[in-house]
Design a protein around this motif. Structure first.
Motif, PDB file in Angstrom:
ATOM      1  N   TRP A   1       9.988 -12.665   7.134  1.00 16.65           N
ATOM      2  CA  TRP A   1      11.314 -13.241   6.919  1.00 16.65           C
ATOM      3  C   TRP A   1      11.304 -14.766   6.891  1.00 16.65           C
ATOM      4  O   TRP A   1      12.316 -15.399   6.615  1.00 16.65           O
ATOM      5  N   ARG A   2      10.145 -15.374   7.155  1.00 16.87           N
ATOM      6  CA  ARG A   2      10.050 -16.828   7.248  1.00 16.87           C
ATOM      7  C   ARG A   2       9.612 -17.420   5.911  1.00 16.87           C
ATOM      8  O   ARG A   2       8.524 -17.124   5.417  1.00 16.87           O
ATOM      9  N   GLU A   3      10.420 -18.289   5.334  1.00 15.30           N
ATOM     10  CA  GLU A   3      10.101 -18.895   4.039  1.00 15.30           C
ATOM     11  C   GLU A   3       8.839 -19.745   4.104  1.00 15.30           C
ATOM     12  O   GLU A   3       8.159 -19.922   3.094  1.00 15.30           O
ATOM     13  N   ARG A   4       8.509 -20.258   5.276  1.00 15.46           N
ATOM     14  CA  ARG A   4       7.329 -21.121   5.410  1.00 15.46           C
ATOM     15  C   ARG A   4       6.029 -20.329   5.350  1.00 15.46           C
ATOM     16  O   ARG A   4       4.966 -20.904   5.086  1.00 15.46           O
ATOM     17  N   SER A   5       6.088 -19.045   5.618  1.00  9.37           N
ATOM     18  CA  SER A   5       4.872 -18.233   5.702  1.00  9.37           C
ATOM     19  C   SER A   5       4.512 -17.616   4.362  1.00  9.37           C
ATOM     20  O   SER A   5       5.297 -17.640   3.406  1.00  9.37           O
ATOM     21  N   SER A   6       3.309 -17.056   4.301  1.00  7.59           N
ATOM     22  CA  SER A   6       2.845 -16.362   3.099  1.00  7.59           C
ATOM     23  C   SER A   6       2.190 -15.043   3.495  1.00  7.59           C
ATOM     24  O   SER A   6       1.597 -14.928   4.573  1.00  7.59           O
ATOM     25  N   VAL A   7       2.291 -14.069   2.596  1.00  7.19           N
ATOM     26  CA  VAL A   7       1.553 -12.819   2.732  1.00  7.19           C
ATOM     27  C   VAL A   7       0.642 -12.724   1.517  1.00  7.19           C
ATOM     28  O   VAL A   7       1.114 -12.799   0.374  1.00  7.19           O
ATOM     29  N   VAL A   8      -0.652 -12.590   1.765  1.00  9.53           N
ATOM     30  CA  VAL A   8      -1.631 -12.587   0.688  1.00  9.53           C
ATOM     31  C   VAL A   8      -2.293 -11.212   0.631  1.00  9.53           C
ATOM     32  O   VAL A   8      -2.997 -10.817   1.567  1.00  9.53           O
ATOM     33  N   PHE A   9      -2.053 -10.489  -0.448  1.00  6.48           N
ATOM     34  CA  PHE A   9      -2.666  -9.178  -0.634  1.00  6.48           C
ATOM     35  C   PHE A   9      -3.951  -9.345  -1.435  1.00  6.48           C
ATOM     36  O   PHE A   9      -3.951  -9.931  -2.518  1.00  6.48           O
ATOM     37  N   VAL A  10      -5.041  -8.816  -0.876  1.00  4.79           N
ATOM     38  CA  VAL A  10      -6.346  -8.986  -1.513  1.00  4.79           C
ATOM     39  C   VAL A  10      -6.988  -7.631  -1.829  1.00  4.79           C
ATOM     40  O   VAL A  10      -8.185  -7.550  -2.077  1.00  4.79           O
ATOM     41  N   GLY A  11      -6.171  -6.568  -1.834  1.00  2.00           N
ATOM     42  CA  GLY A  11      -6.720  -5.243  -2.101  1.00  2.00           C
ATOM     43  C   GLY A  11      -5.702  -4.333  -2.750  1.00  2.00           C
ATOM     44  O   GLY A  11      -4.557  -4.726  -3.020  1.00  2.00           O
ATOM     45  N   TYR A  12      -6.111  -3.105  -2.961  1.00  2.00           N
ATOM     46  CA  TYR A  12      -5.287  -2.127  -3.655  1.00  2.00           C
ATOM     47  C   TYR A  12      -4.138  -1.656  -2.762  1.00  2.00           C
ATOM     48  O   TYR A  12      -4.321  -1.437  -1.560  1.00  2.00           O
ATOM     49  N   ALA A  13      -2.963  -1.482  -3.352  1.00  3.44           N
ATOM     50  CA  ALA A  13      -1.795  -0.966  -2.645  1.00  3.44           C
ATOM     51  C   ALA A  13      -1.305   0.284  -3.359  1.00  3.44           C
ATOM     52  O   ALA A  13      -0.795   0.213  -4.476  1.00  3.44           O
ATOM     53  N   ALA A  14      -1.465   1.435  -2.720  1.00  2.00           N
ATOM     54  CA  ALA A  14      -1.084   2.703  -3.345  1.00  2.00           C
ATOM     55  C   ALA A  14       0.432   2.855  -3.386  1.00  2.00           C
ATOM     56  O   ALA A  14       1.161   2.266  -2.579  1.00  2.00           O
ATOM     57  N   GLU A  15       0.902   3.649  -4.336  1.00  2.00           N
ATOM     58  CA  GLU A  15       2.326   3.939  -4.439  1.00  2.00           C
ATOM     59  C   GLU A  15       2.830   4.559  -3.144  1.00  2.00           C
ATOM     60  O   GLU A  15       2.152   5.380  -2.520  1.00  2.00           O
ATOM     61  N   GLY A  16       4.036   4.147  -2.721  1.00  2.00           N
ATOM     62  CA  GLY A  16       4.633   4.697  -1.520  1.00  2.00           C
ATOM     63  C   GLY A  16       4.290   3.951  -0.254  1.00  2.00           C
ATOM     64  O   GLY A  16       4.853   4.245   0.803  1.00  2.00           O
ATOM     65  N   THR A  17       3.364   2.977  -0.322  1.00  2.00           N
ATOM     66  CA  THR A  17       2.988   2.231   0.880  1.00  2.00           C
ATOM     67  C   THR A  17       3.867   0.996   1.043  1.00  2.00           C
ATOM     68  O   THR A  17       4.480   0.507   0.093  1.00  2.00           O
ATOM     69  N   LEU A  18       3.907   0.490   2.276  1.00  2.00           N
ATOM     70  CA  LEU A  18       4.663  -0.727   2.552  1.00  2.00           C
ATOM     71  C   LEU A  18       4.122  -1.892   1.732  1.00  2.00           C
ATOM     72  O   LEU A  18       4.886  -2.701   1.193  1.00  2.00           O
TER      73      LEU A  18
END
Length: 473
Positions: A368-385
């Motif tokens: 919820w923090r605009e200053r932060s980042s979430v970096v995805f570096v792998g596969y994300a299957a359908e239905g997952t968060l």
């Protein structure tokens, strides 16, 4: 008669499980968990479409949960054969299966509390209550580990049963991963069948490149990224550094949901390189907040036989997984303390798809923090968060709380441990095959597109359905 039956990763990504019947013997290639949304994961508790007690042996390609995660359940329901795999995979599978069992026991305890409080609802772990307790316990996982046979070395032929001989070939996916070549002889027909397992890309910094596909009549082939190429590794590393530098400059934290095997170690390696070469702030605080990833990193150090030659050379100059400001947090209290840090932290935590593990707590405190980042570096299957966040959800539910997505979201697919379309085609080569079975991919985005590419090259391709049995002639 030789029969091949697909019992997992059929027109979907997870749950890898393949049955071969030859000379009245039955063997499995992999026995993995189905992962994704509630309906997908509920399939884990369903009865197997075969009698586990009838299986003579199981050959395990690698230690990812979607390939090994139902082994304790298989044993619990009657399997008494031997499990063959490489030494590194055996060690990693122990960590993965015990972690999985522990999480399931924890989910069952929480579900029981919610039920007593009148807040229970139907569903499964991480999406609601477990309907019948844990799928398997820590004791079940420990019991399953007793069935692992002597370790298999790459390239060595292993007589599995009468009429079935196997060779494990380096798949370059994660430490110890293998493609499996079967020589099948039912007394009348002799055929070669190659199971790709999960394949890696060439040029990765830690493990060796995958061995090209061996000569075989039939190939069972993954298609996770059968529809597209990856971004180059140098570009992906630079984007990772950019995400960290920008977040550091605006005094936020970087959350990196990571898979404990390979991805974590690779990201640690690149963070080490970035700090050493002045491309990242030297006072960066890096937290590896995953007991399983910490254990896996220790296992990596014990298996140089799987390392790329350049990486072995790196070892002569120190630990390439270490750096100033690196903290390993095994204890829950240490993990919780990270949430008091408001800026300057890079937090690697599992799971990579965000459906479990400690990363959910860090997302709750930073998403919820605009200053932060979430970096995805792998596969994300359908239905997952992870997939919901990647697809642009404005709000997600974490621990029954609605969390707005205000952090900057980065998706960097060049770090994937899965081969992209060009690498899959390079691995397969130009040799003729009687038939290629395409598995382990999203049906529309991965499998269908890859099937079209293969058929345009003249191959006979088939996408097996769940439980479909096919005569190998």
């Amino acid at each position: 008669m030789i029969i091949y039956a697909c019992h997992g990763a059929a027109k979907q990504v997870t749950g890898s499980c393949h049955l071969i019947i030859c000379n009245r013997r039955r063997i499995l290639i992999d026995c993995g968990l189905f992962q994704g949304g509630r309906e997908i994961e509920q399939a884990n508790a369903e009865p197997f479409e075969f009698d586990p007690a009838s299986i003579d042996a199981l050959l395990l390609t690698h230690a990812h949960l979607d390939h090994c995660g139902r082994i304790p359940l298989l044993v619990k329901r009657g399997f008494r054969g031997r499990i063959y795999t490489t030494a590194a995979t055996r060690e990693l599978a122990r960590v993965v299966l015990l972690d999985s069992a522990g999480l399931q026991e924890e989910d069952a305890r929480r579900a029981a509390v919610r039920k007593r409080n009148g807040n229970g609802r139907n569903g499964n772990s991480r999406n609601g209550d477990t309907p019948e307790g844990p799928l398997y316990t820590i004791d079940d996982a420990l019991h399953a580990l007793d069935y692992f046979a002597a370790d298999v070395s790459y390239g060595d032929p292993v007589q599995i049963t009468d009429g079935i001989r196997a060779r494990f070939l380096d798949a370059g996916h994660i430490l110890g991963s293998a493609s499996i070549l079967l020589d099948l002889d039912d007394g009348h027909v002799q055929r070669r069948m190659l199971f790709s397992g999960d394949l890696g890309n060439s040029g990765r910094p830690i493990v060796r490149d995958p061995m090209p596909a061996a000569t075989a009549d039939y190939v069972v082939m993954e298609s996770t990224y059968g529809d597209r190429p990856h971004r180059s590794v140098p570009d992906s590393v630079e984007e990772l550094y950019q995400a960290i530098r920008e977040t550091y400059a605006r005094r936020g934290n970087v959350i990196i949901p990571t898979f404990a095997l390979e991805r974590t170690q690779e990201i640690l390696y690149y963070l080490h390189q970035g700090i050493r070469n002045g491309l990242l702030p030297t006072n960066l605080r890096v937290f590896l907040d995953s007991p399983m990833a910490i254990s896996a990193t220790e296992i990596f150090r014990r298996h140089p036989e799987c390392f790329d030659l350049d990486f072995i050379a790196e070892l002569e100059h120190g630990d390439p997984f270490d750096m100033p400001g690196l903290h390993f947090t095994r204890d829950t209290s240490e993990s919780m303390a990270i949430n008091s840090i408001e800026s300057g932290a890079v937090i690697l935590a599992g799971s990579g798809m965000c459906n479990g593990g400690r990363v959910r707590h860090h997302l709750k405190h930073n998403l919820w923090r605009e200053r932060s980042s979430v970096v995805f570096v792998g596969y994300a299957a359908e239905g997952t968060l992870a997939r919901r966040i990647v697809d642009g959800a404005s709000t997600v539910q974490i621990f029954n709380n609605d969390i707005p997505v205000r952090a900057q979201v980065w998706t960097i697919n060049g770090f994937s441990a899965h081969a992209d379309q060009p690498a899959l085609l390079d691995w397969l080569g130009a040799a003729q095959r009687r038939r290629i079975f395409v598995v382990h991919g999203e049906y529309e985005r991965g499998m269908r597109k890859f099937q079209e590419v293969l058929e345009a090259r003249g191959y006979d391709c088939h996408l097996p359905g769940m439980g479909e049995s096919i005569k190998i002639d």
